[in-house]
Design an enzyme around this catalytic site. Structure first.
Site, PDB file in Angstrom:
ATOM      1  N   LYS A  79       0.822  -1.212   0.000  1.00  0.00           N
ATOM      2  CA  LYS A  79       0.000   0.000   0.000  1.00  0.00           C
ATOM      3  C   LYS A  79       0.859   1.267   0.000  1.00  0.00           C
ATOM      4  O   LYS A  79       0.607   2.186  -0.762  1.00  0.00           O
ATOM      5  CB  LYS A  79      -0.936   0.027   1.236  1.00  0.00           C
ATOM      6  CG  LYS A  79      -1.908  -1.135   1.319  1.00  0.00           C
ATOM      7  CD  LYS A  79      -2.878  -0.968   2.486  1.00  0.00           C
ATOM      8  CE  LYS A  79      -2.221  -0.957   3.844  1.00  0.00           C
ATOM      9  NZ  LYS A  79      -1.544  -2.216   4.227  1.00  0.00           N
TER      10      LYS A  79
ATOM     11  N   ARG B  31      12.009  -5.297   4.513  1.00  0.00           N
ATOM     12  CA  ARG B  31      11.872  -3.944   3.969  1.00  0.00           C
ATOM     13  C   ARG B  31      12.552  -2.864   4.823  1.00  0.00           C
ATOM     14  O   ARG B  31      12.693  -2.998   6.023  1.00  0.00           O
ATOM     15  CB  ARG B  31      10.400  -3.611   3.718  1.00  0.00           C
ATOM     16  CG  ARG B  31       9.552  -3.440   4.940  1.00  0.00           C
ATOM     17  CD  ARG B  31       8.091  -3.303   4.537  1.00  0.00           C
ATOM     18  NE  ARG B  31       7.270  -2.991   5.705  1.00  0.00           N
ATOM     19  CZ  ARG B  31       5.967  -2.814   5.673  1.00  0.00           C
ATOM     20  NH1 ARG B  31       5.297  -2.913   4.535  1.00  0.00           N
ATOM     21  NH2 ARG B  31       5.301  -2.535   6.775  1.00  0.00           N
TER      22      ARG B  31
ATOM     23  N   ARG C 105      11.397  -0.434  10.390  1.00  0.00           N
ATOM     24  CA  ARG C 105      10.347  -0.199  11.382  1.00  0.00           C
ATOM     25  C   ARG C 105      10.452  -1.176  12.548  1.00  0.00           C
ATOM     26  O   ARG C 105      10.725  -2.361  12.344  1.00  0.00           O
ATOM     27  CB  ARG C 105       8.975  -0.341  10.719  1.00  0.00           C
ATOM     28  CG  ARG C 105       8.555   0.911  10.009  1.00  0.00           C
ATOM     29  CD  ARG C 105       7.325   0.713   9.193  1.00  0.00           C
ATOM     30  NE  ARG C 105       6.225   0.059   9.886  1.00  0.00           N
ATOM     31  CZ  ARG C 105       5.012  -0.071   9.383  1.00  0.00           C
ATOM     32  NH1 ARG C 105       4.748   0.416   8.182  1.00  0.00           N
ATOM     33  NH2 ARG C 105       4.065  -0.669  10.052  1.00  0.00           N
TER      34      ARG C 105
ATOM     35  N   ARG D  83      -0.313  -8.464  13.259  1.00  0.00           N
ATOM     36  CA  ARG D  83      -0.861  -7.452  12.336  1.00  0.00           C
ATOM     37  C   ARG D  83      -1.729  -8.119  11.274  1.00  0.00           C
ATOM     38  O   ARG D  83      -2.756  -7.566  10.866  1.00  0.00           O
ATOM     39  CB  ARG D  83       0.283  -6.644  11.712  1.00  0.00           C
ATOM     40  CG  ARG D  83       0.918  -5.697  12.747  1.00  0.00           C
ATOM     41  CD  ARG D  83       2.301  -5.220  12.344  1.00  0.00           C
ATOM     42  NE  ARG D  83       2.301  -4.417  11.139  1.00  0.00           N
ATOM     43  CZ  ARG D  83       3.394  -4.196  10.403  1.00  0.00           C
ATOM     44  NH1 ARG D  83       4.543  -4.743  10.733  1.00  0.00           N
ATOM     45  NH2 ARG D  83       3.313  -3.452   9.339  1.00  0.00           N
TER      46      ARG D  83
ATOM     47  N   ARG E 272      -9.423   1.127   8.939  1.00  0.00           N
ATOM     48  CA  ARG E 272      -9.071  -0.256   9.268  1.00  0.00           C
ATOM     49  C   ARG E 272     -10.188  -0.937  10.037  1.00  0.00           C
ATOM     50  O   ARG E 272     -10.070  -2.121  10.355  1.00  0.00           O
ATOM     51  CB  ARG E 272      -7.801  -0.276  10.102  1.00  0.00           C
ATOM     52  CG  ARG E 272      -6.512  -0.496   9.295  1.00  0.00           C
ATOM     53  CD  ARG E 272      -5.370  -0.393  10.278  1.00  0.00           C
ATOM     54  NE  ARG E 272      -4.166  -1.061   9.941  1.00  0.00           N
ATOM     55  CZ  ARG E 272      -3.083  -0.471   9.432  1.00  0.00           C
ATOM     56  NH1 ARG E 272      -3.123   0.785   9.083  1.00  0.00           N
ATOM     57  NH2 ARG E 272      -1.971  -1.160   9.256  1.00  0.00           N
TER      58      ARG E 272
END
Ligand code: AMP
Length: 227
Positions: free
Chosen positions: A22, A136, A170, A181, A97
């Site tokens: 996203k 990432r 992160r 998550r 969400r």
């Protein structure tokens, strides 16, 4: 509205589990169409870094991979939507969400005669998300996203886009937190696919392919939805 013509800016939503791309795709749409990417995750991380009251409340929930309370997130989003740059159009990345957030967004937009142009679901296989997320990292200077396996900068440690050399990972991009998550996504966010389908605003895209192919498909959806 007294016969006035209201010019409404495009409002697009990207739906999908953590790791679906996203953020990457929202940034590409921002570059291509001039919209503003609005990520509640980024706004919350800034609130945590700045030690605001909302940030202090959100920190532990984010570290555990849960969802921050609707009240906090809706307040943060409302403030951000009130900033003038959103008149260029917005791409919501990571909001809504929950159904409560989706209803709050509809109500907020209705105040200014706006509505959602499209909610686009980035469809992916859950099993691949842990690998995608755990590799990432982003440039601390401009936010450009990279990945250990799929997208390294041309020169190791140097951002292709801005030349920055401070790369960040992160705190919640760990295998354990990713599982929580993903659970939160399926329990609380996936039902929004039906919510937007019922409104006739849903589009779907297969988001397992190459980043540029997905961007091209998304671009076509956005062009059609905002025509
Ligand atoms: P993201 O950057 O979108 O992956 O979000 C990182 C974390 O911020 C999530 O795991 C949640 O803890 C929190 N968060 C971001 N957006 C929302 C939202 N719309 N509602 C609740 N929590 C959120």
């Amino acid at each position: 509205m007294d016969g006035q013509t209201i010019t409404t800016a495009p409002v697009l939503i990207l739906l999908g589990p953590p790791g679906a791309g996203k953020g990457t795709q929202a940034r590409m749409l921002e570059d291509r169409f001039g919209f503003v990417q609005l990520s509640t995750g980024e706004l919350l991380r800034a609130a945590v870094a700045n030690g605001t009251a909302a940030g202090r409340e959100a920190k532990a929930v984010m570290e555990a991979g849960g969802l921050v309370s609707d009240d906090i997130v809706i307040a943060i989003l409302r403030d951000r939507l009130a900033e003038p740059d959103t008149a260029r159009g917005v791409i919501l990345d990571g909001f809504p969400r929950t159904t409560v957030q989706a209803q709050a967004l509809d109500a907020l937009l209705a105040e200014t005669g706006q509505q959602i142009d499209a909610a686009i679901s980035l469809d992916v296989d859950d099993a691949a998300m842990v690998t995608r997320i755990s590799g990432r990292f982003t440039c601390g200077g401009c936010g450009e996203g990279y990945h250990d396996s799929f997208k390294q900068p041309a020169e190791a440690g140097v951002c292709d886009k801005c030349g920055g050399t401070e790369m960040k990972r992160r705190a919640d991009d760990t295998a354990e937190t990713v599982a929580s998550r993903l659970d939160a996504y399926h329990a609380q966010t996936a039902p929004l696919i039906d919510y937007y389908e019922e409104k006739g605003a849903l589009a779907r895209i297969d988001a397992m392919g190459a980043i540029d192919d997905i961007a091209a498909g998304l671009g076509a959806i956005v062009t059609k939805a905002t025509a």
